[in-house]
Design a protein around this motif. Structure first.
Motif, PDB file in Angstrom:
ATOM      1  N   LYS A   1      10.215   3.681   1.719  1.00  0.00           N
ATOM      2  CA  LYS A   1      10.333   4.680   2.781  1.00  0.00           C
ATOM      3  C   LYS A   1      11.419   5.704   2.481  1.00  0.00           C
ATOM      4  O   LYS A   1      11.224   6.901   2.622  1.00  0.00           O
ATOM      5  CB  LYS A   1      10.642   3.963   4.092  1.00  0.00           C
ATOM      6  CG  LYS A   1      10.380   4.797   5.297  1.00  0.00           C
ATOM      7  CD  LYS A   1      10.493   3.953   6.533  1.00  0.00           C
ATOM      8  CE  LYS A   1       9.939   4.671   7.732  1.00  0.00           C
ATOM      9  NZ  LYS A   1       9.825   3.741   8.870  1.00  0.00           N
TER      10      LYS A   1
ATOM     11  N   THR B   1      -4.600  -4.028   4.721  1.00  0.00           N
ATOM     12  CA  THR B   1      -5.509  -3.887   3.572  1.00  0.00           C
ATOM     13  C   THR B   1      -6.458  -5.076   3.515  1.00  0.00           C
ATOM     14  O   THR B   1      -6.025  -6.220   3.602  1.00  0.00           O
ATOM     15  CB  THR B   1      -4.691  -3.810   2.258  1.00  0.00           C
ATOM     16  OG1 THR B   1      -3.741  -2.753   2.395  1.00  0.00           O
ATOM     17  CG2 THR B   1      -5.584  -3.548   1.056  1.00  0.00           C
TER      18      THR B   1
ATOM     19  N   SER C   1       0.840  -1.209   0.000  1.00  0.00           N
ATOM     20  CA  SER C   1       0.000   0.000   0.000  1.00  0.00           C
ATOM     21  C   SER C   1       0.872   1.256   0.000  1.00  0.00           C
ATOM     22  O   SER C   1       0.532   2.252  -0.643  1.00  0.00           O
ATOM     23  CB  SER C   1      -0.930   0.000   1.206  1.00  0.00           C
ATOM     24  OG  SER C   1      -1.769  -1.128   1.160  1.00  0.00           O
TER      25      SER C   1
ATOM     26  N   ILE D   1      -4.635   2.632   2.953  1.00  0.00           N
ATOM     27  CA  ILE D   1      -4.117   2.885   4.298  1.00  0.00           C
ATOM     28  C   ILE D   1      -2.901   2.014   4.603  1.00  0.00           C
ATOM     29  O   ILE D   1      -2.731   0.933   4.043  1.00  0.00           O
ATOM     30  CB  ILE D   1      -5.215   2.734   5.377  1.00  0.00           C
ATOM     31  CG1 ILE D   1      -5.757   1.305   5.437  1.00  0.00           C
ATOM     32  CG2 ILE D   1      -6.332   3.738   5.137  1.00  0.00           C
ATOM     33  CD1 ILE D   1      -6.637   1.043   6.658  1.00  0.00           C
TER      34      ILE D   1
ATOM     35  N   LYS E   1      12.358  -2.482   1.542  1.00  0.00           N
ATOM     36  CA  LYS E   1      12.913  -2.228   2.886  1.00  0.00           C
ATOM     37  C   LYS E   1      14.429  -2.430   2.930  1.00  0.00           C
ATOM     38  O   LYS E   1      14.984  -2.839   3.956  1.00  0.00           O
ATOM     39  CB  LYS E   1      12.226  -3.087   3.964  1.00  0.00           C
ATOM     40  CG  LYS E   1      10.693  -2.966   3.957  1.00  0.00           C
ATOM     41  CD  LYS E   1      10.059  -3.440   5.227  1.00  0.00           C
ATOM     42  CE  LYS E   1       8.535  -3.397   5.108  1.00  0.00           C
ATOM     43  NZ  LYS E   1       7.817  -3.795   6.305  1.00  0.00           N
TER      44      LYS E   1
ATOM     45  N   LEU F   1      16.758  -1.184   5.688  1.00  0.00           N
ATOM     46  CA  LEU F   1      17.001  -1.905   6.945  1.00  0.00           C
ATOM     47  C   LEU F   1      18.107  -2.954   6.813  1.00  0.00           C
ATOM     48  O   LEU F   1      18.461  -3.623   7.776  1.00  0.00           O
ATOM     49  CB  LEU F   1      15.708  -2.591   7.415  1.00  0.00           C
ATOM     50  CG  LEU F   1      14.505  -1.670   7.673  1.00  0.00           C
ATOM     51  CD1 LEU F   1      13.269  -2.500   8.017  1.00  0.00           C
ATOM     52  CD2 LEU F   1      14.813  -0.694   8.806  1.00  0.00           C
TER      53      LEU F   1
ATOM     54  N   PRO G   1       0.471  -6.278  10.192  1.00  0.00           N
ATOM     55  CA  PRO G   1       0.170  -7.069   9.000  1.00  0.00           C
ATOM     56  C   PRO G   1      -1.343  -7.157   8.793  1.00  0.00           C
ATOM     57  O   PRO G   1      -2.103  -7.062   9.752  1.00  0.00           O
ATOM     58  CB  PRO G   1       0.733  -8.449   9.325  1.00  0.00           C
ATOM     59  CG  PRO G   1       1.628  -8.262  10.492  1.00  0.00           C
ATOM     60  CD  PRO G   1       1.161  -7.061  11.221  1.00  0.00           C
TER      61      PRO G   1
HETATM   62  N1  LIG Z   1      11.816   0.499   6.914  1.00  0.00           N
HETATM   63  C1  LIG Z   1      10.917   0.493   5.929  1.00  0.00           C
HETATM   64  N2  LIG Z   1       9.615   0.374   6.219  1.00  0.00           N
HETATM   65  C2  LIG Z   1       8.727   0.374   5.191  1.00  0.00           C
HETATM   66  C3  LIG Z   1       9.136   0.512   3.839  1.00  0.00           C
HETATM   67  N3  LIG Z   1       8.024   0.457   3.059  1.00  0.00           N
HETATM   68  C4  LIG Z   1       6.980   0.322   3.900  1.00  0.00           C
HETATM   69  N4  LIG Z   1       7.373   0.279   5.186  1.00  0.00           N
HETATM   70  C5  LIG Z   1       6.555   0.145   6.414  1.00  0.00           C
HETATM   71  O1  LIG Z   1       6.033  -1.184   6.442  1.00  0.00           O
HETATM   72  C6  LIG Z   1       4.754  -1.194   7.091  1.00  0.00           C
HETATM   73  C7  LIG Z   1       3.725  -1.877   6.220  1.00  0.00           C
HETATM   74  O2  LIG Z   1       3.445  -1.086   5.092  1.00  0.00           O
HETATM   75  P1  LIG Z   1       2.124  -1.271   4.224  1.00  0.00           P
HETATM   76  O3  LIG Z   1       2.276  -0.424   3.010  1.00  0.00           O
HETATM   77  O4  LIG Z   1       0.912  -1.085   5.075  1.00  0.00           O
HETATM   78  O5  LIG Z   1       2.260  -2.822   3.837  1.00  0.00           O
HETATM   79  P2  LIG Z   1       1.248  -3.760   3.013  1.00  0.00           P
HETATM   80  O6  LIG Z   1       2.093  -4.675   2.212  1.00  0.00           O
HETATM   81  O7  LIG Z   1       0.264  -2.929   2.268  1.00  0.00           O
HETATM   82  O8  LIG Z   1       0.553  -4.566   4.184  1.00  0.00           O
HETATM   83  P3  LIG Z   1      -0.897  -5.324   4.204  1.00  0.00           P
HETATM   84  O9  LIG Z   1      -1.930  -4.360   3.731  1.00  0.00           O
HETATM   85  O10 LIG Z   1      -1.048  -5.688   5.625  1.00  0.00           O
HETATM   86  O11 LIG Z   1      -0.758  -6.519   3.309  1.00  0.00           O
HETATM   87  C8  LIG Z   1       4.413   0.265   7.400  1.00  0.00           C
HETATM   88  O12 LIG Z   1       4.754   0.518   8.743  1.00  0.00           O
HETATM   89  C9  LIG Z   1       5.318   1.028   6.429  1.00  0.00           C
HETATM   90  O13 LIG Z   1       5.629   2.344   6.899  1.00  0.00           O
HETATM   91  C10 LIG Z   1      10.554   0.642   3.563  1.00  0.00           C
HETATM   92  O14 LIG Z   1      11.013   0.781   2.436  1.00  0.00           O
HETATM   93  N5  LIG Z   1      11.373   0.619   4.649  1.00  0.00           N
END
Ligand SMILES: Nc1nc2c(ncn2[C@@H]2O[C@H](COP(=O)(O)OP(=O)(O)OP(=O)(O)O)[C@@H](O)[C@H]2O)c(=O)[nH]1
Ligand SMILES: [Mg+2]
Length: 300
Positions: free
Chosen positions: A153, A39, A18, A31, A121, A124, A36
């Protein structure tokens, strides 16, 4: 001649799907939280650049269905992968390859899907060498079109994504108006922004057992001739004890959720918002098929 490209964004819960959707669309339409399974629905993000319309399909993190709600979430991923021009597999550079990626790879193989692997990520990860064994495992998993280590990020390598996606565009009329960022309604986005604040402020299990329904949504002009939008929302939770925790001591928690959500909704709607939130208990709603479909909590 106009062109379209449909892109499914898939991957395990919390990988950053997302976050990537919002970055590429340029607006917050999906959002994001640290928890986890944030969405729940398939969400289309739309970006029209020149002749090309990009349709990003943000999907729920793939998981084993244990409830009716989870079944809907898994189905939303499967049907999204079926018919796209290209898929993105969003992987987490800090995590081992898991059953989720293996399942998705099987699904891609059965549809001959073209897939770009984004290893997210990397901010990290201490050194590039650390990534090598994981990159090796992924390259054996599927014949990816491209493999790119990124950080949404920290915006590392994210500028490489759009030019890549453009290659998969096909000629045809645009599916959505050129000026929209999502096909979801403002009502839906409002309910999601409230659910996001529940995820941010509550402990692990409670927000997963909640749903948000917008019961009223109307616009008026106040005495200063400014537009005000009145929104009545209901948070549905599974237990009486959860209701108490959502409301908090003297209503403090609910006030906090409301004020965080109101700020975001005002920004989205570009108007003053008067937001009223109530909390209701509905036991086991996550296993109630009719409740889920009637309240459009998940897609069919
Ligand atoms: N350190 C770091 N955190 C990240 C990065 N990209 C996303 N995040 C964090 O990872 C978490 C999950 O991000 P989402 O975009 O909600 O992930 P998602 O894959 O949509 O998750 P679901 O909807 O649960 O399947 C959030 O706290 C983000 O801020 C990144 O490149 N680096
Ligand atoms: Mg998500």
């Amino acid at each position: 001649m106009t062109k379209n490209v449909f892109i499914a964004i898939t991957g395990r819960p919390n990988a950053g799907k997302s976050s990537l959707t919002n970055l590429l669309v340029g607006e917050k339409i999906s959002i994001v939280s640290e928890k986890p399974q944030t969405t729940r629905n398939r969400i289309n993000g739309v970006l029209t650049k020149g002749d090309t319309q990009y349709v990003f399909i943000d999907t729920p993190g793939f998981l084993k269905p244990r409830t009716k709600l989870a079944e809907h979430m898994v189905k939303a991923v499967r049907t999204s992968v079926d018919d796209v021009d290209v898929a993105i597999l969003m992987a987490d550079a800090t995590k081992k390859l898991s059953a989720v990626e293996q399942e998705l790879a099987k699904s891609f193989a059965s549809h001959n899907t073209k897939v770009i692997l984004l290893l997210n990520k990397i901010d990290l990860v201490k050194s590039k060498e650390e990534l090598l064994p994981l990159l090796d495992e992924y390259s054996k998993l599927y014949s990816f079109e491209e493999i790119i280590p990124i950080s949404v990020k920290k915006r590392i390598n994210t500028e490489l994504i759009m030019p890549l996606l453009e290659k998969y565009a096909v000629e045809g009329e645009h599916f959505f108006p050129d000026d929209i960022a999502t096909d979801r309604t403002e009502r839906f986005l409002c309910s999601e922004l409230i659910r996001e604040k529940l995820l941010w402020t509550m402990q692990q299990e409670i927000p997963h057992g909640t749903a948000v329904d917008i019961e009223s949504f109307s616009s008026r002009t106040n005495k200063n001739n400014a537009e005000v939008i009145d929104i009545g929302a209901v948070i549905i939770c599974e237990k009486r004890s959860h209701k108490g925790m959502i409301i908090g001591k003297c209503g403090e928690r609910l006030k906090q959720i409301g004020s965080l959500a109101r700020k975001d909704i005002e920004e989205m709607l570009d108007a003053k918002v008067n937001l009223q939130i109530f909390v209701k208990v509905k036991e086991n709603w996550r296993d109630n098929e009719r409740f889920i479909t009637d309240n459009k909590i998940a897609d069919d």
